[in-house]
Design an enzyme around this catalytic site. Structure first.
Site, mmCIF file in Angstrom:
data_model
loop_
_atom_site.group_PDB
_atom_site.id
_atom_site.type_symbol
_atom_site.label_atom_id
_atom_site.label_comp_id
_atom_site.label_asym_id
_atom_site.label_seq_id
_atom_site.Cartn_x
_atom_site.Cartn_y
_atom_site.Cartn_z
ATOM 1 N N HIS A 160 41.800 -1.496 4.992
ATOM 2 C CA HIS A 160 40.878 -2.631 5.091
ATOM 3 C C HIS A 160 39.489 -2.232 5.606
ATOM 4 C CE1 HIS A 160 40.130 -6.999 5.564
ATOM 5 N NE2 HIS A 160 39.495 -6.678 6.678
ATOM 6 N N HIS A 175 27.058 3.600 -18.718
ATOM 7 C CA HIS A 175 26.288 3.790 -17.491
ATOM 8 C C HIS A 175 26.722 2.746 -16.470
ATOM 9 C CE1 HIS A 175 24.124 1.137 -20.269
ATOM 10 N NE2 HIS A 175 23.760 0.448 -19.210
ATOM 11 N N HIS A 223 37.241 -3.728 -2.657
ATOM 12 C CA HIS A 223 37.824 -4.116 -3.946
ATOM 13 C C HIS A 223 36.745 -4.442 -4.974
ATOM 14 C CE1 HIS A 223 36.803 -8.110 -2.390
ATOM 15 N NE2 HIS A 223 36.967 -8.591 -3.609
ATOM 16 N N CYS A 236 45.172 -6.944 1.839
ATOM 17 C CA CYS A 236 45.863 -5.867 2.553
ATOM 18 C C CYS A 236 47.319 -5.750 2.074
ATOM 19 C CB CYS A 236 45.829 -6.120 4.063
ATOM 20 S SG CYS A 236 44.307 -5.547 4.859
ATOM 21 N N LYS A 243 0.830 -1.208 0.000
ATOM 22 C CA LYS A 243 0.000 0.000 0.000
ATOM 23 C C LYS A 243 0.867 1.262 0.000
ATOM 24 C CE LYS A 243 -4.349 -1.452 0.018
ATOM 25 N NZ LYS A 243 -4.167 -2.872 0.174
ATOM 26 N N ARG A 244 1.985 1.213 0.678
ATOM 27 C CA ARG A 244 2.878 2.379 0.712
ATOM 28 C C ARG A 244 4.312 1.884 0.882
ATOM 29 N NH1 ARG A 244 2.013 2.935 6.971
ATOM 30 N NH2 ARG A 244 0.090 1.811 6.780
ATOM 31 N N LYS A 281 15.371 -9.748 -1.272
ATOM 32 C CA LYS A 281 14.465 -10.212 -2.319
ATOM 33 C C LYS A 281 15.045 -11.496 -2.907
ATOM 34 C CE LYS A 281 13.052 -9.033 -7.027
ATOM 35 N NZ LYS A 281 11.595 -9.103 -7.002
ATOM 36 N N PHE A 282 14.173 -12.474 -3.098
ATOM 37 C CA PHE A 282 14.609 -13.715 -3.727
ATOM 38 C C PHE A 282 14.147 -13.743 -5.166
ATOM 39 C CE2 PHE A 282 14.761 -14.884 0.741
ATOM 40 C CZ PHE A 282 15.956 -15.583 0.789
ATOM 41 N N CYS A 302 44.072 -10.928 5.808
ATOM 42 C CA CYS A 302 43.390 -10.529 4.568
ATOM 43 C C CYS A 302 44.327 -10.694 3.361
ATOM 44 C CB CYS A 302 42.936 -9.078 4.695
ATOM 45 S SG CYS A 302 42.316 -8.389 3.162
ATOM 46 N N GLU A 354 9.975 -15.774 -11.168
ATOM 47 C CA GLU A 354 11.088 -15.011 -11.735
ATOM 48 C C GLU A 354 12.096 -15.875 -12.471
ATOM 49 O OE1 GLU A 354 11.380 -13.346 -7.964
ATOM 50 O OE2 GLU A 354 10.961 -11.346 -8.716
ATOM 51 N N HIS A 363 37.580 -6.427 2.426
ATOM 52 C CA HIS A 363 38.520 -5.399 1.960
ATOM 53 C C HIS A 363 37.931 -4.719 0.714
ATOM 54 C CE1 HIS A 363 42.749 -3.854 1.963
ATOM 55 N NE2 HIS A 363 42.284 -3.404 0.819
ATOM 56 N N GLN A 389 36.345 -6.095 -9.336
ATOM 57 C CA GLN A 389 36.958 -7.027 -10.266
ATOM 58 C C GLN A 389 36.835 -6.528 -11.691
ATOM 59 O OE1 GLN A 389 36.303 -11.238 -9.666
ATOM 60 N NE2 GLN A 389 34.892 -10.760 -7.998
ATOM 61 N N CYS A 435 30.536 -12.129 -1.690
ATOM 62 C CA CYS A 435 31.872 -11.571 -1.520
ATOM 63 C C CYS A 435 32.338 -11.840 -0.101
ATOM 64 C CB CYS A 435 31.868 -10.075 -1.802
ATOM 65 S SG CYS A 435 33.498 -9.372 -1.603
ATOM 66 N N SER A 436 33.313 -12.727 0.032
ATOM 67 C CA SER A 436 33.719 -13.157 1.360
ATOM 68 C C SER A 436 34.745 -12.224 1.989
ATOM 69 C CB SER A 436 34.286 -14.571 1.271
ATOM 70 O OG SER A 436 35.232 -14.622 0.222
ATOM 71 N N ASN A 494 31.316 -6.784 -6.399
ATOM 72 C CA ASN A 494 30.366 -7.514 -5.566
ATOM 73 C C ASN A 494 30.664 -7.084 -4.145
ATOM 74 O OD1 ASN A 494 29.269 -9.041 -7.657
ATOM 75 N ND2 ASN A 494 30.830 -10.626 -7.443
HETATM 76 ZN ZN LIG Z 1 42.393 -6.169 3.813
#
Ligand SMILES: [Zn+2]
Length: 346
Positions: free
Chosen positions: A113, A296, A166, A54, A29-30, A311-312, A51, A317, A164, A168, A160-161, A153
């Site tokens: 980091h 863009h 970054h 680093c 509704k809103r 959201k799944f 890491c 979908e 730090h 790609q 993204c595990s 990501n």
């Molecule tokens: Zn790091």
């Protein structure tokens, strides 16, 4: 747009890909105000000895990172694409395959980091953009590279595990399918009108002001009319440019500013380090001219209602096509009204 569309199911057309998305505004509704969960988020240290990214640390490959102080790029130790190798096409009845070659690089945005784009200084975000330009030019100039995909990501939720800061770069021989679709639709429009599809779209959005989130002299951030993800946005340069290599120094600064402002709003939405995948779509690098292309940057964030509720993309979908409940206009309004100052710096 007809009032009926604010309350009734309808589908919207994506001018860049030619695909449709189902919108079901009657289910909300809103706009949801967001549920703030008091989950303490620890501030990360500026340096983490464990890491891989680093400065000065050893990576999985055994290589050691230099003591870098500015954005730093290296070959991905787990590259999905590899240079060289056999070049062959295979076809047997209905089975078809082709060799694919390329290069994957990692771009560390900062030696620190603990940082992310929204909390980095503008001048340091400019350095990230300059690094992207450098990589796009370097990889794009190679004979065996016809497309350069720059993306980030961010967050566990996006797979993204490593926290730090970054991104790609995957550069490859063939032009990926999303870029082929966008090329085709921009080209059709260019041939008919001799104008940029995205430039004309931006002009219409600036008149309507319903889906604009932030704007500055050179860039606009908006929720596209055909957005799929709840808080999906797009950063579009006002001037038609085919790729980031064409940015002037002044435009680099404006790009850095809007990038920072948009990601601050994202973090403020659910008071969390907001997860997303972002990517820069620009012209292929195969030595052809692409007068139709208007570069863009898109942001696809998964969060829907809070820092843990996402959201799944399931059921309808996966099998039929994308669907959303809150409208692009509601999402834009929510983002627009969020404070410009980062919630951790209040
Ligand atoms: Zn790091």
């Amino acid at each position: 747009m007809s009032e009926d569309f604010n309350t009734h199911p309808h589908k919207r057309y994506n001018i860049l890909t030619g695909e449709w998305i189902l919108v079901s505004p009657h289910r909300t509704k809103r706009p949801w105000q967001g549920r703030l969960e008091k989950v303490a988020e620890e501030k990360r240290p500026s340096y983490d000895a464990d890491c891989f990214l680093c400065p000065g640390n050893k990576r999985a490959s055994g290589d050691t990172n230099p003591d870098y102080v500015e954005p730093y790029t290296f070959r991905n130790d787990f590259s999905a694409l590899l240079p060289g190798g056999p070049q062959e096409d295979f076809e047997d009845g209905l089975l078809k395959a082709s060799s694919e070659t390329g290069l994957c690089r990692v771009v560390c945005f900062s030696p620190d980091h603990s940082l992310t784009l929204p909390v980095m200084e503008t001048e340091d975000v400019i350095k990230v953009i300059q690094k992207w330009k450098e990589e796009y030019a370097d990889l794009g100039s190679r004979e065996d590279i016809n497309h350069v995909m720059i993306f980030e990501n961010k967050g566990d939720m996006m797979g993204c595990s490593n926290p730090h800061p970054h991104g790609q770069i995957w550069a490859q021989l063939s032009v990926p399918v999303e870029v082929q679709k966008k090329t085709e639709h921009q080209k059709k429009y260019w041939e008919r009108n001799k104008r940029s599809l995205l430039g004309d779209y931006l002009e219409q959005e600036l008149k309507l002001e319903e889906r604009i989130v932030i704007k500055n002299e050179h860039f606009v951030a908006l929720v596209p009319y055909w957005a799929i993800w709840p808080y999906e946005t797009m950063i579009i340069p006002r001037r038609q440019m085919q790729h980031i290599g064409q940015l002037t120094a002044e435009e680099e600064k404006a790009y850095a500013e809007i990038l920072k402002q948009l990601t601050i709003k994202y973090d403020n939405l659910f008071q969390t380090s907001f997860p997303y995948s972002s990517g820069i779509h620009q012209q292929p690098t195969n030595n052809s001219d692409y007068p139709e292309w208007h570069f863009h940057m898109s942001f696809y964030p998964p969060l829907l209602r809070s820092k843990t509720v996402k959201k799944f993309m399931v059921g309808y979908e996966l099998f039929a096509g994308p669907q959303r409940d809150i409208t692009a206009e509601q999402a834009a309004e929510t983002l627009r009204e969020l404070p410009e100052k980062h919630y951790t710096q209040e």
